[in-house]
Scaffold this active site. Sequence first.
Site, PDB file in Angstrom:
ATOM      1  N   CYS A 134       1.059  -1.388   0.185  1.00  0.00           N
ATOM      2  CA  CYS A 134      -0.227   0.082  -0.037  1.00  0.00           C
ATOM      3  C   CYS A 134       1.169   1.335  -0.281  1.00  0.00           C
ATOM      4  CB  CYS A 134      -0.705   0.107   0.971  1.00  0.00           C
ATOM      5  SG  CYS A 134      -1.807   1.237   1.158  1.00  0.00           S
ATOM      6  N   CYS A 137      -0.241   4.272   1.583  1.00  0.00           N
ATOM      7  CA  CYS A 137      -0.136   3.713   3.796  1.00  0.00           C
ATOM      8  C   CYS A 137       1.234   4.059   4.036  1.00  0.00           C
ATOM      9  CB  CYS A 137      -0.671   2.404   4.253  1.00  0.00           C
ATOM     10  SG  CYS A 137      -1.731   1.499   3.447  1.00  0.00           S
ATOM     11  N   ASP A 138       2.391   3.181   3.183  1.00  0.00           N
ATOM     12  CA  ASP A 138       3.770   3.420   3.785  1.00  0.00           C
ATOM     13  C   ASP A 138       4.334   4.162   2.575  1.00  0.00           C
ATOM     14  OD1 ASP A 138       3.153   1.688   5.670  1.00  0.00           O
ATOM     15  OD2 ASP A 138       3.106  -0.398   3.988  1.00  0.00           O
TER      16      ASP A 138
END
Length: 312
Positions: A134, A137-138
Amino acid sequence: MGRIKCLIIGSGPAGYTAAIYAGRANLSPVVIEGTQPGGQLTTTTDIENFPGYPQGISGSDMMEDLRNQALRFGADIRRGMITSVDFSSAPYKLTIDAEKDIEADTIIIATGASAKYLGLEDENKYRGLGVSACATCDGFFYRRKVVAVVGGGDTACEEATYLSNLASKVYMIVRKDYLRASNIMQERVKSNPKIEILFNTQTEGLFGEEVLEGANLVRFKGEENEERFDIAIDGFFLAIGHKPNTDVFKPYIELNNEGYIITKGITSETNIPGIFAAGDVADTRYRQAIVAAGGGCKAAMDAEKYITENRL
Ligand code: NDP
């Protein structure tokens, strides 16, 4: 367990939010957690884009908070997997862990989707230490670093483009000699000076002392001109697709070609009255915790309305 008024299947942000709303609406919700209590977020590190946490929060802490909030309003949270269902008539019948039969008046399906991984052992070894599925997200943790994105579809192109705004360099590892993505996405990555596309290339392994430091790649695998080489990378992002967790519902619930549950208009209604869907299991597009939480809220409100209208 007697007949359940509101059964929630899944324990990600959609499932727990549905439980909070259903609990506060006196629907006595029962949540079946599944094999990964807390869902996909428990595998990410810090969540910095969920409103309300200015300092960020770890995925597992956030899920613990959501769980506690659901418990506070009376949710009955149980371990287990739904292994078969019979939605041919209401009340709907389900089996937990192939041994326990239950009945429910309304059901909220919030079983999520699972990112696909290549299946390399090293992916587990470096998960959270450089391996992610992701970018939204990261990606932030890879500012001015070098990353690779695996895949040649729209998701891979989108993730590579997103990461190129943060990282110093982005490799795309594409197993064929072309991208499967739409033309506009292809153009975007091909014209981006920070993105280098490695065509005909597959990943054989990952390496690094403690955290990820690089990948072992092979170009033209099995052909005369096969060539092995390594790249130095700090992040390895899988973008080879997601699989919604809908197999068990397939005989009854209307799914799209990719297996996602089809919901009606802006509601969470499925093709079966009293059965609703929320979160990634019905989301081909956004796949964000905040969107899933919103979906859980909608599904609980839809369930409540259904129960009232049908005097259940
Ligand atoms: P896709 O199935 O479209 O693409 C998956 C990619 O991963 C392909 O390039 C595929 O390679 C590759 N791949 C699959 N398995 C492996 C493997 N084991 N090893 C190496 N590579 C692998 O998935 P997406 O998630 O990209 O997209 C899903 C759907 O969502 C599509 O319909 C897409 O158009 C849509 N979408 C649309 C967006 C938009 O319009 N903005 C954004 C994101 C998704 P190969 O080509 O060789 O099979």
